[in-house]
Scaffold this motif. Structure first.
Motif, PDB file in Angstrom:
ATOM      1  N   PHE A 288       0.831  -1.210   0.000  1.00  0.00           N
ATOM      2  CA  PHE A 288       0.000   0.000   0.000  1.00  0.00           C
ATOM      3  C   PHE A 288       0.862   1.256   0.000  1.00  0.00           C
ATOM      4  O   PHE A 288       0.528   2.249  -0.650  1.00  0.00           O
ATOM      5  CB  PHE A 288      -0.953  -0.002   1.213  1.00  0.00           C
ATOM      6  N   LEU A 289       1.966   1.179   0.732  1.00  0.00           N
ATOM      7  CA  LEU A 289       2.872   2.340   0.775  1.00  0.00           C
ATOM      8  C   LEU A 289       3.483   2.598  -0.604  1.00  0.00           C
ATOM      9  O   LEU A 289       3.585   3.745  -1.043  1.00  0.00           O
ATOM     10  CB  LEU A 289       3.988   2.114   1.807  1.00  0.00           C
ATOM     11  N   LEU A 290       3.862   1.528  -1.301  1.00  0.00           N
ATOM     12  CA  LEU A 290       4.426   1.679  -2.640  1.00  0.00           C
ATOM     13  C   LEU A 290       3.383   2.221  -3.622  1.00  0.00           C
ATOM     14  O   LEU A 290       3.697   3.059  -4.476  1.00  0.00           O
ATOM     15  CB  LEU A 290       4.962   0.331  -3.142  1.00  0.00           C
ATOM     16  N   ILE A 291       2.157   1.735  -3.497  1.00  0.00           N
ATOM     17  CA  ILE A 291       1.072   2.239  -4.369  1.00  0.00           C
ATOM     18  C   ILE A 291       0.861   3.728  -4.123  1.00  0.00           C
ATOM     19  O   ILE A 291       0.720   4.522  -5.058  1.00  0.00           O
ATOM     20  CB  ILE A 291      -0.234   1.446  -4.116  1.00  0.00           C
ATOM     21  N   TRP A 292       0.834   4.132  -2.836  1.00  0.00           N
ATOM     22  CA  TRP A 292       0.646   5.543  -2.483  1.00  0.00           C
ATOM     23  C   TRP A 292       1.799   6.398  -3.005  1.00  0.00           C
ATOM     24  O   TRP A 292       1.588   7.460  -3.593  1.00  0.00           O
ATOM     25  CB  TRP A 292       0.536   5.676  -0.966  1.00  0.00           C
ATOM     26  N   GLN A 293       3.015   5.912  -2.803  1.00  0.00           N
ATOM     27  CA  GLN A 293       4.216   6.679  -3.152  1.00  0.00           C
ATOM     28  C   GLN A 293       4.374   6.824  -4.667  1.00  0.00           C
ATOM     29  O   GLN A 293       4.641   7.919  -5.171  1.00  0.00           O
ATOM     30  CB  GLN A 293       5.455   5.993  -2.576  1.00  0.00           C
ATOM     31  N   ILE A 294       4.212   5.720  -5.369  1.00  0.00           N
ATOM     32  CA  ILE A 294       4.491   5.711  -6.813  1.00  0.00           C
ATOM     33  C   ILE A 294       3.237   5.990  -7.640  1.00  0.00           C
ATOM     34  O   ILE A 294       3.255   6.787  -8.581  1.00  0.00           O
ATOM     35  CB  ILE A 294       5.117   4.364  -7.225  1.00  0.00           C
ATOM     36  N   GLY A 295       2.112   5.340  -7.280  1.00  0.00           N
ATOM     37  CA  GLY A 295       0.900   5.456  -8.092  1.00  0.00           C
ATOM     38  C   GLY A 295       0.103   6.725  -7.868  1.00  0.00           C
ATOM     39  O   GLY A 295      -0.441   7.300  -8.813  1.00  0.00           O
ATOM     40  N   ILE A 296       0.022   7.179  -6.596  1.00  0.00           N
ATOM     41  CA  ILE A 296      -0.824   8.334  -6.278  1.00  0.00           C
ATOM     42  C   ILE A 296       0.005   9.621  -6.206  1.00  0.00           C
ATOM     43  O   ILE A 296      -0.293  10.610  -6.883  1.00  0.00           O
ATOM     44  CB  ILE A 296      -1.594   8.100  -4.958  1.00  0.00           C
ATOM     45  N   GLN A 297       1.041   9.618  -5.385  1.00  0.00           N
ATOM     46  CA  GLN A 297       1.877  10.812  -5.272  1.00  0.00           C
ATOM     47  C   GLN A 297       2.795  11.000  -6.476  1.00  0.00           C
ATOM     48  O   GLN A 297       3.251  12.100  -6.747  1.00  0.00           O
ATOM     49  CB  GLN A 297       2.721  10.743  -3.995  1.00  0.00           C
ATOM     50  N   LYS A 298       3.067   9.889  -7.176  1.00  0.00           N
ATOM     51  CA  LYS A 298       3.979   9.905  -8.338  1.00  0.00           C
ATOM     52  C   LYS A 298       5.322  10.551  -7.981  1.00  0.00           C
ATOM     53  O   LYS A 298       5.870  11.372  -8.716  1.00  0.00           O
ATOM     54  CB  LYS A 298       3.332  10.622  -9.527  1.00  0.00           C
ATOM     55  N   LYS A 299       5.782  10.160  -6.801  1.00  0.00           N
ATOM     56  CA  LYS A 299       7.029  10.708  -6.291  1.00  0.00           C
ATOM     57  C   LYS A 299       7.961   9.539  -5.985  1.00  0.00           C
ATOM     58  O   LYS A 299       7.765   8.823  -5.005  1.00  0.00           O
ATOM     59  CB  LYS A 299       6.761  11.533  -5.030  1.00  0.00           C
ATOM     60  N   ILE A 300       8.944   9.348  -6.834  1.00  0.00           N
ATOM     61  CA  ILE A 300       9.853   8.216  -6.666  1.00  0.00           C
ATOM     62  C   ILE A 300      11.160   8.699  -6.057  1.00  0.00           C
ATOM     63  O   ILE A 300      11.904   9.466  -6.671  1.00  0.00           O
ATOM     64  CB  ILE A 300      10.126   7.515  -8.008  1.00  0.00           C
ATOM     65  N   ILE A 301      11.398   8.308  -4.817  1.00  0.00           N
ATOM     66  CA  ILE A 301      12.664   8.608  -4.146  1.00  0.00           C
ATOM     67  C   ILE A 301      13.293   7.289  -3.705  1.00  0.00           C
ATOM     68  O   ILE A 301      12.589   6.348  -3.355  1.00  0.00           O
ATOM     69  CB  ILE A 301      12.470   9.542  -2.925  1.00  0.00           C
ATOM     70  N   TYR A 302      14.598   7.223  -3.761  1.00  0.00           N
ATOM     71  CA  TYR A 302      15.267   5.970  -3.433  1.00  0.00           C
ATOM     72  C   TYR A 302      16.700   6.253  -3.004  1.00  0.00           C
ATOM     73  O   TYR A 302      17.300   7.235  -3.425  1.00  0.00           O
ATOM     74  CB  TYR A 302      15.263   5.016  -4.630  1.00  0.00           C
ATOM     75  N   PRO A 303      17.245   5.385  -2.150  1.00  0.00           N
ATOM     76  CA  PRO A 303      18.657   5.523  -1.752  1.00  0.00           C
ATOM     77  C   PRO A 303      19.558   4.929  -2.824  1.00  0.00           C
ATOM     78  O   PRO A 303      19.156   4.018  -3.559  1.00  0.00           O
ATOM     79  CB  PRO A 303      18.725   4.702  -0.461  1.00  0.00           C
ATOM     80  N   LYS A 304      20.769   5.435  -2.923  1.00  0.00           N
ATOM     81  CA  LYS A 304      21.700   4.939  -3.947  1.00  0.00           C
ATOM     82  C   LYS A 304      22.039   3.463  -3.753  1.00  0.00           C
ATOM     83  O   LYS A 304      22.366   2.764  -4.707  1.00  0.00           O
ATOM     84  CB  LYS A 304      22.983   5.771  -3.922  1.00  0.00           C
ATOM     85  N   VAL A 305      21.945   3.006  -2.501  1.00  0.00           N
ATOM     86  CA  VAL A 305      22.313   1.612  -2.202  1.00  0.00           C
ATOM     87  C   VAL A 305      21.338   0.630  -2.859  1.00  0.00           C
ATOM     88  O   VAL A 305      21.609  -0.570  -2.936  1.00  0.00           O
ATOM     89  CB  VAL A 305      22.366   1.393  -0.667  1.00  0.00           C
ATOM     90  N   ILE A 306      20.200   1.126  -3.363  1.00  0.00           N
ATOM     91  CA  ILE A 306      19.223   0.243  -3.997  1.00  0.00           C
ATOM     92  C   ILE A 306      19.768  -0.353  -5.296  1.00  0.00           C
ATOM     93  O   ILE A 306      19.387  -1.441  -5.700  1.00  0.00           O
ATOM     94  CB  ILE A 306      17.891   0.997  -4.259  1.00  0.00           C
ATOM     95  N   PHE A 307      20.708   0.351  -5.951  1.00  0.00           N
ATOM     96  CA  PHE A 307      21.219  -0.125  -7.242  1.00  0.00           C
ATOM     97  C   PHE A 307      22.048  -1.408  -7.123  1.00  0.00           C
ATOM     98  O   PHE A 307      21.813  -2.364  -7.873  1.00  0.00           O
ATOM     99  CB  PHE A 307      22.011   0.983  -7.948  1.00  0.00           C
ATOM    100  N   PRO A 308      23.017  -1.480  -6.195  1.00  0.00           N
ATOM    101  CA  PRO A 308      23.717  -2.770  -6.035  1.00  0.00           C
ATOM    102  C   PRO A 308      22.779  -3.877  -5.581  1.00  0.00           C
ATOM    103  O   PRO A 308      23.001  -5.052  -5.894  1.00  0.00           O
ATOM    104  CB  PRO A 308      24.797  -2.474  -4.985  1.00  0.00           C
ATOM    105  N   LEU A 309      21.706  -3.513  -4.862  1.00  0.00           N
ATOM    106  CA  LEU A 309      20.725  -4.501  -4.419  1.00  0.00           C
ATOM    107  C   LEU A 309      19.988  -5.085  -5.627  1.00  0.00           C
ATOM    108  O   LEU A 309      19.837  -6.308  -5.753  1.00  0.00           O
ATOM    109  CB  LEU A 309      19.730  -3.848  -3.456  1.00  0.00           C
ATOM    110  N   ILE A 310      19.542  -4.203  -6.534  1.00  0.00           N
ATOM    111  CA  ILE A 310      18.872  -4.648  -7.763  1.00  0.00           C
ATOM    112  C   ILE A 310      19.828  -5.486  -8.613  1.00  0.00           C
ATOM    113  O   ILE A 310      19.437  -6.498  -9.201  1.00  0.00           O
ATOM    114  CB  ILE A 310      18.341  -3.439  -8.560  1.00  0.00           C
TER     115      ILE A 310
END
Length: 220
Positions: free
Chosen positions: A1-23
């Protein structure tokens, strides 16, 4: 639900740089399954992705001001202390877990396993609690964190887990070299003292140096 709110409704994508090595790690895991032609481990990968996404959710909660990092640290420390205390109770009431062998658990005896029923897993959790408690003490200078450090350290020693000891030494080396050299000296001094006065601790450490049956099976 938090991801839906953040990306789908607010359309605001924020992320830490450490997410890239994780992906990148997710992709390596997926392609290793493809190359092997064996997808039996796919659910382990999916589970890891879900677990690591919880880190991203935590990042969003902190970034949006819903919760502060110190509060998360203190909640985590509280959980670690509770698990350590439950481990002491388990060690008193159920020191011998060999009866669990029939249902797939390792037959641990005289080792702190807590509600995980596994000394290695609880050892990881206690190590996390030790690091967080140390940094909370450095930041606040509250003596309660020293008391917590003592509880968690005793719990860690009673796991008699070589992997947990190795994790502890690694953490101490990193903190000692980059932050507090006194902590490195004191901790290593305590470990050396335990090695000479605590026979079971000595036995486990020597087992980590000399490849025993358990270690050789892991290598195989």
């Amino acid at each position: 639900f938090l991801l839906i709110w953040q990306i789908g409704i607010q359309k605001k994508i924020i992320y830490p740089k450490v997410i890239f090595p994780l992906i990148l790690f997710w992709l390596i895991g997926f392609f290793s399954l493809v190359l092997s032609g064996n997808f039996n481990g796919i659910f382990y990968l999916l589970r890891f992705i879900l677990y690591s996404l919880s880190f991203y959710l935590g990042f969003l909660l902190i970034k949006n001001g819903q919760v502060g990092l110190p509060k998360i640290f203190n909640l985590t420390i509280a959980v670690c202390v509770i698990l350590a205390i439950l481990g002491f109770v388990q060690l008193i009431i159920f020191p011998d877990l060999e009866f669990l062998k029939d249902v797939g658990y390792d037959p641990h005896k005289g080792r702190l396993a807590s509600t995980f029923l596994d000394p290695n897993f609880i050892g990881v959790i206690l190590n996390i609690g030790l690091v967080l408690s140390f940094f909370q003490f450095i930041n606040s200078r509250k003596r309660v964190y020293l008391f917590i450090l003592g509880i968690l350290f005793i719990g860690l020693i009673l796991t008699f887990s070589r992997s947990a000891y190795l994790m502890f030494i690694t953490q101490i080396l990193i903190i000692g070299i980059f932050k507090q050299k006194k902590i490195l000296i004191v901790s290593l001094g305590i470990l050396i003292l335990l090695y000479f006065i605590f026979p079971k601790f000595t036995e486990r450490v020597q087992g980590g140096i000399n490849i025993d049956k358990s270690a050789s099976e892991r290598l195989i």
